[in-house]
Design a protein around this motif. Sequence first.
Motif, PDB file in Angstrom:
ATOM      1  N   ARG A 178     -51.794 -43.088   0.153  1.00  0.00           N
ATOM      2  CA  ARG A 178     -51.444 -44.450  -0.239  1.00  0.00           C
ATOM      3  C   ARG A 178     -51.281 -45.336   0.985  1.00  0.00           C
ATOM      4  O   ARG A 178     -51.738 -46.472   1.011  1.00  0.00           O
ATOM      5  CB  ARG A 178     -50.158 -44.449  -1.065  1.00  0.00           C
ATOM      6  CG  ARG A 178     -50.306 -43.881  -2.469  1.00  0.00           C
ATOM      7  CD  ARG A 178     -49.177 -44.367  -3.381  1.00  0.00           C
ATOM      8  NE  ARG A 178     -47.865 -44.139  -2.799  1.00  0.00           N
ATOM      9  CZ  ARG A 178     -47.154 -43.024  -2.957  1.00  0.00           C
ATOM     10  NH1 ARG A 178     -47.631 -42.036  -3.693  1.00  0.00           N
ATOM     11  NH2 ARG A 178     -45.965 -42.896  -2.402  1.00  0.00           N
ATOM     12  N   PHE A 179     -50.621 -44.805   2.014  1.00  0.00           N
ATOM     13  CA  PHE A 179     -50.427 -45.582   3.236  1.00  0.00           C
ATOM     14  C   PHE A 179     -51.768 -45.821   3.931  1.00  0.00           C
ATOM     15  O   PHE A 179     -52.019 -46.916   4.445  1.00  0.00           O
ATOM     16  CB  PHE A 179     -49.464 -44.856   4.179  1.00  0.00           C
ATOM     17  CG  PHE A 179     -49.129 -45.661   5.407  1.00  0.00           C
ATOM     18  CD1 PHE A 179     -48.250 -46.726   5.332  1.00  0.00           C
ATOM     19  CD2 PHE A 179     -49.719 -45.365   6.637  1.00  0.00           C
ATOM     20  CE1 PHE A 179     -47.943 -47.485   6.463  1.00  0.00           C
ATOM     21  CE2 PHE A 179     -49.425 -46.109   7.767  1.00  0.00           C
ATOM     22  CZ  PHE A 179     -48.533 -47.179   7.680  1.00  0.00           C
ATOM     23  N   VAL A 183     -59.303 -58.942  -2.274  1.00  0.00           N
ATOM     24  CA  VAL A 183     -58.097 -58.513  -1.547  1.00  0.00           C
ATOM     25  C   VAL A 183     -57.339 -59.737  -1.036  1.00  0.00           C
ATOM     26  O   VAL A 183     -56.109 -59.826  -1.141  1.00  0.00           O
ATOM     27  CB  VAL A 183     -58.475 -57.589  -0.372  1.00  0.00           C
ATOM     28  CG1 VAL A 183     -57.265 -57.334   0.518  1.00  0.00           C
ATOM     29  CG2 VAL A 183     -59.023 -56.267  -0.898  1.00  0.00           C
ATOM     30  N   GLN A 191     -58.965 -47.922  -4.237  1.00  0.00           N
ATOM     31  CA  GLN A 191     -57.583 -47.444  -4.202  1.00  0.00           C
ATOM     32  C   GLN A 191     -57.518 -46.022  -4.765  1.00  0.00           C
ATOM     33  O   GLN A 191     -57.994 -45.757  -5.870  1.00  0.00           O
ATOM     34  CB  GLN A 191     -56.684 -48.366  -5.021  1.00  0.00           C
ATOM     35  CG  GLN A 191     -55.208 -47.985  -4.922  1.00  0.00           C
ATOM     36  CD  GLN A 191     -54.319 -49.103  -5.443  1.00  0.00           C
ATOM     37  OE1 GLN A 191     -54.808 -50.100  -5.920  1.00  0.00           O
ATOM     38  NE2 GLN A 191     -53.017 -48.939  -5.335  1.00  0.00           N
ATOM     39  N   TYR A 230     -54.671 -46.168   2.622  1.00  0.00           N
ATOM     40  CA  TYR A 230     -55.433 -47.214   1.928  1.00  0.00           C
ATOM     41  C   TYR A 230     -54.844 -48.600   2.217  1.00  0.00           C
ATOM     42  O   TYR A 230     -55.583 -49.561   2.445  1.00  0.00           O
ATOM     43  CB  TYR A 230     -55.444 -46.959   0.430  1.00  0.00           C
ATOM     44  CG  TYR A 230     -56.245 -47.972  -0.342  1.00  0.00           C
ATOM     45  CD1 TYR A 230     -57.630 -48.010  -0.229  1.00  0.00           C
ATOM     46  CD2 TYR A 230     -55.623 -48.904  -1.168  1.00  0.00           C
ATOM     47  CE1 TYR A 230     -58.375 -48.959  -0.923  1.00  0.00           C
ATOM     48  CE2 TYR A 230     -56.367 -49.849  -1.862  1.00  0.00           C
ATOM     49  CZ  TYR A 230     -57.744 -49.870  -1.736  1.00  0.00           C
ATOM     50  OH  TYR A 230     -58.471 -50.804  -2.419  1.00  0.00           O
ATOM     51  N   ALA A 231     -53.509 -48.696   2.233  1.00  0.00           N
ATOM     52  CA  ALA A 231     -52.863 -49.981   2.512  1.00  0.00           C
ATOM     53  C   ALA A 231     -53.214 -50.454   3.921  1.00  0.00           C
ATOM     54  O   ALA A 231     -53.550 -51.634   4.128  1.00  0.00           O
ATOM     55  CB  ALA A 231     -51.355 -49.855   2.339  1.00  0.00           C
ATOM     56  N   LEU A 283     -56.878 -51.706   4.264  1.00  0.00           N
ATOM     57  CA  LEU A 283     -57.046 -53.092   3.850  1.00  0.00           C
ATOM     58  C   LEU A 283     -56.485 -54.054   4.888  1.00  0.00           C
ATOM     59  O   LEU A 283     -57.087 -55.091   5.182  1.00  0.00           O
ATOM     60  CB  LEU A 283     -56.374 -53.326   2.496  1.00  0.00           C
ATOM     61  CG  LEU A 283     -56.943 -52.558   1.294  1.00  0.00           C
ATOM     62  CD1 LEU A 283     -56.171 -52.931   0.033  1.00  0.00           C
ATOM     63  CD2 LEU A 283     -58.430 -52.842   1.106  1.00  0.00           C
ATOM     64  N   ASP A 284     -55.324 -53.712   5.443  1.00  0.00           N
ATOM     65  CA  ASP A 284     -54.728 -54.559   6.478  1.00  0.00           C
ATOM     66  C   ASP A 284     -55.684 -54.738   7.656  1.00  0.00           C
ATOM     67  O   ASP A 284     -55.874 -55.852   8.165  1.00  0.00           O
ATOM     68  CB  ASP A 284     -53.428 -53.928   6.997  1.00  0.00           C
ATOM     69  CG  ASP A 284     -52.326 -53.903   5.956  1.00  0.00           C
ATOM     70  OD1 ASP A 284     -52.402 -54.700   4.999  1.00  0.00           O
ATOM     71  OD2 ASP A 284     -51.404 -53.074   6.090  1.00  0.00           O
ATOM     72  N   SER A 290     -51.994 -59.016  -1.559  1.00  0.00           N
ATOM     73  CA  SER A 290     -51.116 -57.864  -1.781  1.00  0.00           C
ATOM     74  C   SER A 290     -51.056 -56.927  -0.582  1.00  0.00           C
ATOM     75  O   SER A 290     -50.671 -55.778  -0.707  1.00  0.00           O
ATOM     76  CB  SER A 290     -51.615 -57.077  -3.005  1.00  0.00           C
ATOM     77  OG  SER A 290     -52.955 -56.676  -2.830  1.00  0.00           O
ATOM     78  N   THR A 291     -51.479 -57.421   0.603  1.00  0.00           N
ATOM     79  CA  THR A 291     -51.450 -56.563   1.787  1.00  0.00           C
ATOM     80  C   THR A 291     -50.334 -57.024   2.725  1.00  0.00           C
ATOM     81  O   THR A 291     -49.628 -57.992   2.461  1.00  0.00           O
ATOM     82  CB  THR A 291     -52.795 -56.618   2.539  1.00  0.00           C
ATOM     83  OG1 THR A 291     -52.927 -57.919   3.125  1.00  0.00           O
ATOM     84  CG2 THR A 291     -53.969 -56.362   1.592  1.00  0.00           C
ATOM     85  N   ASP A 292     -50.222 -56.320   3.834  1.00  0.00           N
ATOM     86  CA  ASP A 292     -49.217 -56.656   4.844  1.00  0.00           C
ATOM     87  C   ASP A 292     -49.817 -57.486   5.969  1.00  0.00           C
ATOM     88  O   ASP A 292     -49.301 -57.496   7.090  1.00  0.00           O
ATOM     89  CB  ASP A 292     -48.625 -55.367   5.436  1.00  0.00           C
ATOM     90  CG  ASP A 292     -47.872 -54.556   4.397  1.00  0.00           C
ATOM     91  OD1 ASP A 292     -46.908 -55.102   3.833  1.00  0.00           O
ATOM     92  OD2 ASP A 292     -48.250 -53.393   4.150  1.00  0.00           O
TER      93      ASP A 292
END
Length: 472
Positions: A39-40, A93, A30, A42-43, A46-47, A98-100
Amino acid sequence: MINRILIRIKVVQLLYSYLLTQTEFRIEQQPDTTSNDKRFAYAVYLDLLLLILEISGVSTQRDAHGKTITPDKKLASGRLARALAADPSVREVIFRASTDIDTLRPLAQHLHDAITQSAVYADYRKKRSPRLSDEVELWTTIVETILARDKELDSAMRALPGYSSVGFKRAIIDLASTLRSYYGASAGYLNALKALEDSLNKAYELYHSIFVLMIELTREQERRLEAAKEKHLATADDRNPNTRFIDNGFIRKLTEAPALKEYLKENPISWETDITLINSLLNAITTSSIYTQYMDAPATDYYADCEFWRNILRTIIFPGDDLAEALEDKSVYWNDDLPIMGTFVLKTIRMAQQKPDAPVDLFPRYKDEEDATFGAELFVDAVKNRDKYRSLIDKCINTGNWDPERLAFMDIIILTVAISEIINYPNIPAVVTMNEFIEIANNYSSPKSGQFINGVLSSICNELRAEGTIVK
């Protein structure tokens, strides 16, 4: 001839090098930044990691009981997705939830169908036994073409908080890099196995190289004697030299040995360009008391000829710095190999000494098939079960004397390989394994390592017997 003592040393050395540099997937960390794009990125990164698992039929829900798609058989049988699901960072993860991925999971079937209908997947399916590199190339192409361009996925991304087109592109780049990193790690594993095989082959080459060196020293002395005859002021001894050294019966038979000729046909070896080494060793030999006594003896025979070379090797060639320096230039392995290979050279001469009427015979590369596979099997098992063996090590350490968090990495490697041997080779007595690895620890780790290895392996053997894993 390449015995288990040397094989154990090689496995420990190669496993140490491999695990010191080994990584599985290089999962991005992160970012510590206020940048919305990063930030987006990295999110989404993970998704997409988790979405690849869903597409492959692997659930990304914490309880692992959620509905997953039924993927194409060849897609589901791939190694990459299974390895990704087993990666500790990816499991963390999934555990954090904590992901979408819940938002994106409904797209898994749609993306799966797009993948299985693509040209790149059609080419992949034609491969009867795809290599890991083929699988990695398939998934990186899927990421860079299908996931990066799919309209439904793009719409879902735009609905996520903090959407950034720059961030999405960055996530695609990072994801492809992570997938490629797995091939790099696996290639490192295969390279380590190949290095193990190569190092053992080089040890066998050193064994033959020492015999070739003996022959070359004899030839150089013959050249010297011939040159002395041509001197302007040649003495009577120059014109009629003592040729006992160059007529040595063992060297003469060694030169004609079928086993040596056969090996050199496939593996040419020569010391002819090592003029400095040859001259230095020959000077040391011809000025030694061993040489003087041999040359001045009233008579000689085959037994004495063999004994002469055994003494020359033991007292002049093997202990000296000249050969060690030359070996270091020729192979990174050979200085470590010399004590064991030198012992086998001496044993070979001893065998020849007892059979004066037979050709000089050399040791085979391995005693039997079990020895031939011993090193690779130890290495593979130690890598595969290193986490399980580390747990056993930690369990059996006397924390009053040793801090598990401060153990020397080499000690952990030595213990790991020792445990593998104790468990997987029931015919090798546990005390033999323990003594061999204690010796390795004394030679290759810290001053107190032998004592440490002894104590921990004793506890581990007791634990394995108590649980019924071993009976020896």
